[in-house]
Design a protein around this motif. Sequence first.
Motif, mmCIF file in Angstrom:
data_model
loop_
_atom_site.group_PDB
_atom_site.id
_atom_site.type_symbol
_atom_site.label_atom_id
_atom_site.label_comp_id
_atom_site.label_asym_id
_atom_site.label_seq_id
_atom_site.Cartn_x
_atom_site.Cartn_y
_atom_site.Cartn_z
ATOM 1 N N ILE A 92 0.839 -1.200 0.000
ATOM 2 C CA ILE A 92 0.000 0.000 0.000
ATOM 3 C C ILE A 92 0.872 1.247 0.000
ATOM 4 C CG2 ILE A 92 -1.737 1.279 1.295
ATOM 5 C CD1 ILE A 92 -2.769 -1.377 2.369
ATOM 6 N N GLU A 93 1.940 1.229 0.806
ATOM 7 C CA GLU A 93 2.829 2.386 0.901
ATOM 8 C C GLU A 93 3.493 2.677 -0.436
ATOM 9 O OE1 GLU A 93 5.997 3.907 4.230
ATOM 10 O OE2 GLU A 93 6.244 1.857 3.468
ATOM 11 N N ALA A 94 3.982 1.637 -1.117
ATOM 12 C CA ALA A 94 4.653 1.821 -2.411
ATOM 13 C C ALA A 94 3.684 2.366 -3.459
ATOM 14 C CB ALA A 94 5.257 0.503 -2.878
ATOM 15 N N PHE A 95 2.478 1.835 -3.478
ATOM 16 C CA PHE A 95 1.485 2.310 -4.450
ATOM 17 C C PHE A 95 1.080 3.747 -4.148
ATOM 18 C CE2 PHE A 95 1.487 -1.893 -5.889
ATOM 19 C CZ PHE A 95 0.691 -2.026 -7.020
ATOM 20 N N ALA A 96 0.989 4.081 -2.864
ATOM 21 C CA ALA A 96 0.623 5.441 -2.486
ATOM 22 C C ALA A 96 1.692 6.441 -2.914
ATOM 23 C CB ALA A 96 0.398 5.516 -0.979
ATOM 24 N N LYS A 97 2.976 6.093 -2.747
ATOM 25 C CA LYS A 97 4.070 6.987 -3.125
ATOM 26 C C LYS A 97 4.146 7.185 -4.628
ATOM 27 C CE LYS A 97 7.073 6.054 0.852
ATOM 28 N NZ LYS A 97 8.366 5.474 1.305
#
Length: 281
Positions: A92-97
């Motif tokens: 989720i963090e990677a996709f958000a960034k």
Amino acid sequence: MNCFPDEVIELIFDYVTSQRDRNVISLVCKNWYRLERCSRKSVFIGNCYSISPERVIERFPELKSLALKGKPHFADFNLVPRGWGGFVYPWIEAFAKSKVDLEELRLKRMVVTDEGLELLTRSFMNFKSLVLVSCEGFTTVGLAAIAANCRFLKELDLQENEVDDPKGQWLSCFPDCISLVSLNFACLKGQINLGALEGLVARSPNLKSLRLNHTVPLSALQRILSRAPQLVDLGIGSFVHHPASETCTNLKNTIKKCDSITSLSGFFEVAPRCKNITSST
């Protein structure tokens, strides 16, 4: 087919929905690889450790739907040690960034946290579908964040998850006007705010599938059906009433008036004989 313009080839690719066939298409030539890369909207990853989220984003920049599996299937039999992994937060963090416009997330045997669900709601404004199967690590606090902040949510499907319910008020967090089509919280064990549930159903004109947990009484089901005659699929965790009771009789009569219902789950003994009901368990 290389004689066709790229736009035409992309339109043809849109009709290829199988993940395996899309993979084969991308191997034909460099041009098809490029076109398939930019037109792929959904990806299934059978092992969350087989590839990094950054590589997935680089490979499919226009991704809308992601399906992830974490722990191996024998985790269902408690054969995987605690702390094995399968955390979805890094994804989720990677996709958000990367600012990917993710709309759908399907997880199986993953570790999901409330922090991850809250990040999901803050990062993807057009998020529409969350399916969690045999997941753990989250509570209804995270579900409340999904309900309150995902304004375009159409599907919330919770299957066989281990969910803590510290407050029991997450259903009241849905906004006044919603586009919910499918709601399944049959795996939850805590008490449900019946007033919030009935209000939610009344505010959901597009709701077609509703799977409830065992705490919802049949009297409430009758009121829910009267407020949502458009339901196609209705399920409840368990049935404990006597089939000849007045409550069951009233429920049968209400179900008979709902011409749209084709599937009933959880109360086979009280299911009325209706031509439109094709599945009853």
